[in-house]
Motif scaffolding. Structure first.
Motif, mmCIF file in Angstrom:
data_model
loop_
_atom_site.group_PDB
_atom_site.id
_atom_site.type_symbol
_atom_site.label_atom_id
_atom_site.label_comp_id
_atom_site.label_asym_id
_atom_site.label_seq_id
_atom_site.Cartn_x
_atom_site.Cartn_y
_atom_site.Cartn_z
ATOM 1 N N GLY A 532 60.083 69.249 -35.554
ATOM 2 C CA GLY A 532 60.055 67.918 -34.719
ATOM 3 C C GLY A 532 60.267 68.348 -33.187
ATOM 4 O O GLY A 532 60.611 67.518 -32.417
ATOM 5 N N ALA A 533 60.273 69.803 -32.939
ATOM 6 C CA ALA A 533 60.678 70.294 -31.743
ATOM 7 C C ALA A 533 59.373 70.793 -30.892
ATOM 8 O O ALA A 533 58.424 70.307 -30.828
ATOM 9 C CB ALA A 533 61.712 71.188 -31.704
ATOM 10 N N MET A 534 59.476 71.786 -30.341
ATOM 11 C CA MET A 534 58.474 72.328 -29.455
ATOM 12 C C MET A 534 57.248 72.733 -30.217
ATOM 13 O O MET A 534 56.236 72.548 -29.744
ATOM 14 C CB MET A 534 59.025 73.544 -28.533
ATOM 15 C CG MET A 534 58.154 74.410 -27.913
ATOM 16 S SD MET A 534 58.795 75.874 -27.274
ATOM 17 C CE MET A 534 58.104 77.218 -27.884
ATOM 18 N N ILE A 535 57.423 73.335 -31.608
ATOM 19 C CA ILE A 535 56.279 73.545 -32.387
ATOM 20 C C ILE A 535 56.336 72.551 -33.583
ATOM 21 O O ILE A 535 57.287 72.563 -34.307
ATOM 22 C CB ILE A 535 56.578 75.058 -32.820
ATOM 23 C CG1 ILE A 535 56.649 76.018 -31.582
ATOM 24 C CG2 ILE A 535 55.146 75.462 -33.703
ATOM 25 C CD1 ILE A 535 55.500 76.040 -30.709
ATOM 26 N N ARG A 536 55.092 72.117 -33.811
ATOM 27 C CA ARG A 536 55.065 70.937 -34.835
ATOM 28 C C ARG A 536 54.037 71.191 -35.534
ATOM 29 O O ARG A 536 52.963 70.659 -35.627
ATOM 30 C CB ARG A 536 54.837 69.340 -34.089
ATOM 31 C CG ARG A 536 56.003 69.209 -33.121
ATOM 32 C CD ARG A 536 55.812 67.888 -32.517
ATOM 33 N NE ARG A 536 57.013 67.723 -31.746
ATOM 34 C CZ ARG A 536 57.097 66.736 -30.889
ATOM 35 N NH1 ARG A 536 56.286 65.591 -30.812
ATOM 36 N NH2 ARG A 536 58.130 66.344 -30.077
ATOM 37 N N PRO A 537 54.354 71.867 -36.778
ATOM 38 C CA PRO A 537 53.317 71.970 -38.038
ATOM 39 C C PRO A 537 53.105 70.841 -38.733
ATOM 40 O O PRO A 537 54.281 70.061 -39.420
ATOM 41 C CB PRO A 537 53.920 73.168 -38.832
ATOM 42 C CG PRO A 537 55.120 73.742 -38.214
ATOM 43 C CD PRO A 537 55.490 72.406 -37.228
ATOM 44 N N ALA A 538 51.787 70.337 -38.869
ATOM 45 C CA ALA A 538 51.431 69.001 -39.491
ATOM 46 C C ALA A 538 52.138 69.064 -40.670
ATOM 47 O O ALA A 538 52.682 67.725 -41.099
ATOM 48 C CB ALA A 538 49.950 68.895 -39.363
ATOM 49 N N GLY A 539 51.965 69.796 -41.836
ATOM 50 C CA GLY A 539 52.273 69.719 -43.099
ATOM 51 C C GLY A 539 53.884 69.746 -43.257
ATOM 52 O O GLY A 539 54.201 69.071 -44.262
ATOM 53 N N THR A 540 54.480 70.350 -42.343
ATOM 54 C CA THR A 540 56.030 70.442 -42.580
ATOM 55 C C THR A 540 56.556 69.132 -41.863
ATOM 56 O O THR A 540 57.632 68.631 -42.433
ATOM 57 C CB THR A 540 56.677 71.599 -41.533
ATOM 58 O OG1 THR A 540 55.653 72.705 -41.973
ATOM 59 C CG2 THR A 540 58.105 72.024 -41.704
ATOM 60 N N VAL A 541 55.960 68.297 -40.904
ATOM 61 C CA VAL A 541 56.256 66.940 -40.494
ATOM 62 C C VAL A 541 56.474 66.043 -41.642
ATOM 63 O O VAL A 541 57.506 65.540 -41.972
ATOM 64 C CB VAL A 541 55.369 66.601 -39.355
ATOM 65 C CG1 VAL A 541 55.940 65.295 -39.180
ATOM 66 C CG2 VAL A 541 55.649 67.501 -38.104
ATOM 67 N N ARG A 542 55.264 66.241 -42.516
ATOM 68 C CA ARG A 542 55.335 65.013 -43.623
ATOM 69 C C ARG A 542 56.267 65.363 -44.412
ATOM 70 O O ARG A 542 56.953 64.536 -45.192
ATOM 71 C CB ARG A 542 53.639 65.171 -44.139
ATOM 72 C CG ARG A 542 53.081 64.535 -43.076
ATOM 73 C CD ARG A 542 51.390 65.212 -43.325
ATOM 74 N NE ARG A 542 50.440 64.580 -42.255
ATOM 75 C CZ ARG A 542 49.329 65.427 -41.994
ATOM 76 N NH1 ARG A 542 48.798 66.183 -42.746
ATOM 77 N NH2 ARG A 542 48.648 64.980 -40.869
ATOM 78 N N TYR A 590 51.127 60.108 -34.704
ATOM 79 C CA TYR A 590 50.243 60.901 -33.890
ATOM 80 C C TYR A 590 49.048 61.832 -34.604
ATOM 81 O O TYR A 590 48.209 62.002 -34.278
ATOM 82 C CB TYR A 590 51.058 61.323 -32.691
ATOM 83 C CG TYR A 590 50.563 62.106 -31.702
ATOM 84 C CD1 TYR A 590 49.653 61.308 -30.606
ATOM 85 C CD2 TYR A 590 50.409 63.407 -31.681
ATOM 86 C CE1 TYR A 590 49.317 61.999 -29.612
ATOM 87 C CE2 TYR A 590 49.856 64.147 -30.353
ATOM 88 C CZ TYR A 590 49.218 63.394 -29.493
ATOM 89 O OH TYR A 590 48.639 64.095 -28.363
ATOM 90 N N ILE A 591 49.703 62.673 -35.218
ATOM 91 C CA ILE A 591 48.925 63.763 -35.810
ATOM 92 C C ILE A 591 47.888 63.235 -36.541
ATOM 93 O O ILE A 591 46.791 63.487 -36.538
ATOM 94 C CB ILE A 591 49.911 64.884 -36.616
ATOM 95 C CG1 ILE A 591 50.879 65.686 -35.657
ATOM 96 C CG2 ILE A 591 48.995 65.750 -37.551
ATOM 97 C CD1 ILE A 591 51.764 66.248 -36.383
ATOM 98 N N CYS A 604 50.141 72.102 -34.439
ATOM 99 C CA CYS A 604 49.483 73.568 -35.249
ATOM 100 C C CYS A 604 49.261 73.145 -36.423
ATOM 101 O O CYS A 604 49.407 72.053 -36.933
ATOM 102 C CB CYS A 604 50.439 74.867 -35.009
ATOM 103 S SG CYS A 604 52.013 74.676 -35.617
ATOM 104 N N GLY A 605 48.877 74.069 -37.036
ATOM 105 C CA GLY A 605 48.197 74.024 -38.616
ATOM 106 C C GLY A 605 49.308 73.658 -39.746
ATOM 107 O O GLY A 605 50.485 73.372 -39.288
ATOM 108 N N GLU A 606 49.064 73.475 -40.707
ATOM 109 C CA GLU A 606 49.898 73.085 -41.975
ATOM 110 C C GLU A 606 50.949 74.008 -41.833
ATOM 111 O O GLU A 606 52.131 73.331 -42.138
ATOM 112 C CB GLU A 606 49.245 72.841 -43.284
ATOM 113 C CG GLU A 606 48.060 72.074 -43.338
ATOM 114 C CD GLU A 606 48.459 70.552 -43.566
ATOM 115 O OE1 GLU A 606 49.573 70.255 -44.123
ATOM 116 O OE2 GLU A 606 47.914 69.826 -42.728
#
Length: 678
Positions: A532-542, A590-591, A604-606
């Motif tokens: 949840g900072a500068m780099i936000r991988p979509a799968g990791t967020v979920r 948002y993603i 970025c990706g998952e």
């Protein structure tokens, strides 16, 4: 009792869940003692609303007093020279950053001179020339020379002078009180009070719990600093956004935070002169061995590296638009890759020039572009080492580290890419009032700004928002707080929850399997850094959202708190988790809507980002930019305290007002009739 001078407050006792707790009653309670909080209290008193008090976890703990940069910026209307400027022009600059309401931008611009000159009148030493002009300079995202500064400690000086004014007025300050719940009643909800933990009165019966009964709350608690581990926010400031969301206040633009290079031993932003002198970037292993220069690996030529480092000075926050070949945000990406991907440590060395771009005699001037070379020439700073260039251009920037135990003449400076500022936050209207009535988030906790903002506009916003809140309260919300019986009825559900948590935390102290709060906090913070900072991988967020909910559910059983410090830390952890849940949910929303990289983060990706040094040097980091697709909307977030689920509402940005009556006679008469503040 307040631990500062002031009038004797009204004190009662309230009985909740079998505990007799002290209650203090005021028209308005200001939470937080930074430059927003102090200005709110000071302005309320000056407007005739003297029944005001301040509540703070620690007078000396906040961001305003403990952060800055090489020359910390205050952004305001141009007040010098022949270059034309106007309120509307400044509003257009603020509005052009995207996802910001135009009427808020107009207020921020219109109020900037008032806030600035109040600070000047209090003694804040902003520089002026011999003709009395308050000269300025350009900052990031600023087309004019609106920025000013009184050095690295601008916000500290603002806070100290505002504090002195508050103390002279005798406004009571409750110091050492950690706010743990906001009390509400009615439908639509309105705020009617606060619950705080008095860390000086901790005992096993009441835990130091104290109730504040008030008509209005001005919430000046700063940004959500505690949700991150890699942070340039002061360690003494944590987080208090979560309990506001839990009480029903809506968030806005929670996706929009800024990240940038900062020192870690002493937390400080490394923008401006610290980069413009072109220091050497060094990477080591975790034990400090295997030192090597690495930044050149991420650029095609030494000249590209040096010019990008220089640009990092005023293109300081990470920006995915600057990840093109030779772009200044490649510097952030290089530091991120070394620290987070390779697990190494990174330092700046001001004693030597980058090996590929200079030697003991100085920089290789032929490698510098015109912008870099001319800036250093005009500053008379084409000297032999980064340190001597720093001492020439900004000696206070060197002195700052020396005063905090770090001598740049003798040691390297450890750095990382850190969370720095939240452009989003809690939603407020034109008078900074939340959807939760009688609740006014001011300063960084208010989500005033959108995607991009000029550097220094946040300091202006502290004064604008707190003044607007004070104006509205003084004009419209002067009634007495609830009677004690009504307060007891309103407070009971929230108080029973707080008391139950406190009892459980205390009972768990020393129990096998229970952890101290700070041990748990590091795990929570690492999660936010990872996704949840500068780099936000979509799968990791979920995935992180589910982890966050599970941590909230198990927090009481996992946490032990045997003293006041640990009890406060346990409640802070709860706030951190509530805040993370809302912020991560907004990022995921948002993603899912198709949002791409923008602001100060990269989607970025998952699984994450694979941008190694060869990729950066060859052509820049491959990135899909938002390109303004969402700039005409804001996202509001509501947290359901029962289900711990978030809902979202996408709203079109309100334009900058244009068809309003500004004819003097009409405005004057409306002002006299008291019709302006409404």
């Amino acid at each position: 009792m307040p631990r500062s001078s002031g009038r004797e407050p009204r004190r009662n006792i309230i009985t909740v869940a079998g505990l007799d707790l002290p209650v203090y009653s005021f028209n308005t309670v200001v939470v937080g003692t930074g430059c927003a909080g102090y200005n709110a209290a000071d302005t309320l008193f000056s407007l005739g609303r003297e029944d005001v008090a301040m509540v703070t976890e620690g007078v000396n703990m906040g961001t305003s007093r403990n952060t800055g940069s090489d020359k910390q910026t205050y952004y305001k209307l141009t007040l010098s020279g022949s270059e034309p400027d106007s309120v509307r022009s400044m509003a257009e600059t603020l509005f052009s950053g995207g996802s910001m309401h135009g009427d808020i931008a107009l207020v921020e611009a219109a109020m900037s001179a008032r806030g600035f000159f109040k600070l000047v009148s209090l003694g804040v030493p902003f520089p002026h020339n011999g003709f009395g002009e308050y000269v300025g300079y350009k900052t990031d995202h600023d087309p004019r020379q609106r920025a000013t500064s009184c050095g690295p400690l601008t916000s500290r000086l603002m806070t100290e002078h505002l504090q002195k004014s508050v103390e002279q007025k005798g406004i009571p300050v409750f110091d050492g009180f950690r706010v743990v719940a906001i009390l509400t009643e009615g439908e639509p909800k309105r705020a009617v009070g606060l619950v705080a933990l008095d860390t000086s009165s901790f005992d096993e019966t009441t835990f130091g719990l104290t109730v504040f009964n008030c008509t209005n709350i001005v919430y000046a608690v700063g940004g959500p600093s505690g949700i991150y581990r890699s942070s340039v926010y002061p360690g003494s400031q944590t987080c208090a956004t979560g309990i506001a969301l839990e009480a029903g206040a809506r968030g806005i633009n929670l996706t929009e935070s800024q990240y940038g290079i900062a020192s870690t031993k002493f937390r400080w932003n490394l923008s401006g002169t610290y980069q413009q002198v072109i220091p050497t970037y060094i990477s080591t292993d975790r034990d400090g061995g295997g030192a090597r220069e690495f930044l050149g690996d991420y650029f095609e030529t030494p000249g590209d590296m040096m010019n990008a480092t220089f640009l990092k000075g005023y293109q300081w926050p990470f920006d995915p638009r600057k990840l093109h070949k030779g772009g200044s945000s490649i510097v952030d990406m290089a530091v991120f890759t070394e620290t987070r991907v390779k697990g190494r440590r990174v330092f700046l060395d001001f004693r030597v020039n980058p090996a590929e771009g200079g030697d003991e005699k100085g920089l290789r001037i032929g490698l510098l572009n015109d912008v870099t070379r001319e800036y250093l020439e005009k500053s008379h700073a084409l000297l032999d080492t980064p340190l001597n260039r720093l001492l020439k251009m900004n000696p206070l920037a060197y002195r700052l580290y020396l005063d905090n135990g770090i001598d740049l003449k003798n040691e390297r400076l450890e750095i990382d890419v850190c969370a720095q500022h939240n452009n989003g936050g809690l939603a407020g209207n034109l008078w900074w009032e939340s959807n939760l009535k009688h609740f006014f988030p001011v300063g960084e906790v208010n989500g005033t700004f959108g995607v991009y903002r000029p550097g220094g506009s946040a300091l202006n916003s502290t004064q604008t928002g707190s003044t607007r809140a004070a104006q509205f309260i003084a004009a419209r919300y002067g009634e007495e707080p609830l009677d004690i019986g009504s307060l007891a009825k309103a407070a009971e559900p929230a108080m029973e929850k707080v008391i139950g948590l406190a009892k459980t935390f205390r009972e768990n102290a020393g129990r096998a399997g229970a952890s101290e709060p700070l041990a748990l906090r590091e795990r929570f913070q690492r999660r936010m850094d990872a996704c949840g900072a500068m780099i936000r991988p979509a799968g990791t967020v979920r995935k992180a959202i589910g982890e966050c909910r599970r941590d909230l559910e198990s927090l009481a059983s996992e946490t032990g708190a045997g003293d006041a410090r640990q009890m406060a830390a346990a409640f802070i952890n709860r706030d951190i988790l509530l805040t993370q849940l809302a912020y991560l949910s907004a990022i995921d929303e948002y993603i899912r809507k198709g949002g791409k990289s923008r602001g100060s983060y990269l989607i970025c990706g998952e699984e994450g980002l694979a941008a190694d040094a060869d990729v950066c040097a060859a052509g820049g980091v491959p990135v899909e930019l938002d390109e303004g697709a969402f700039s005409d909307r804001v996202c509001e977030t509501a947290l359901d305290a029962g289900t711990m689920q978030c809902s979202f509402e996408w709203k079109p940005v309100r334009p900058i007002p244009s068809n309003y009556d500004d004819w003097f006679e009409n405005v004057y008469n409306a002002y006299v009739r008291g019709e302006i503040v409404k």
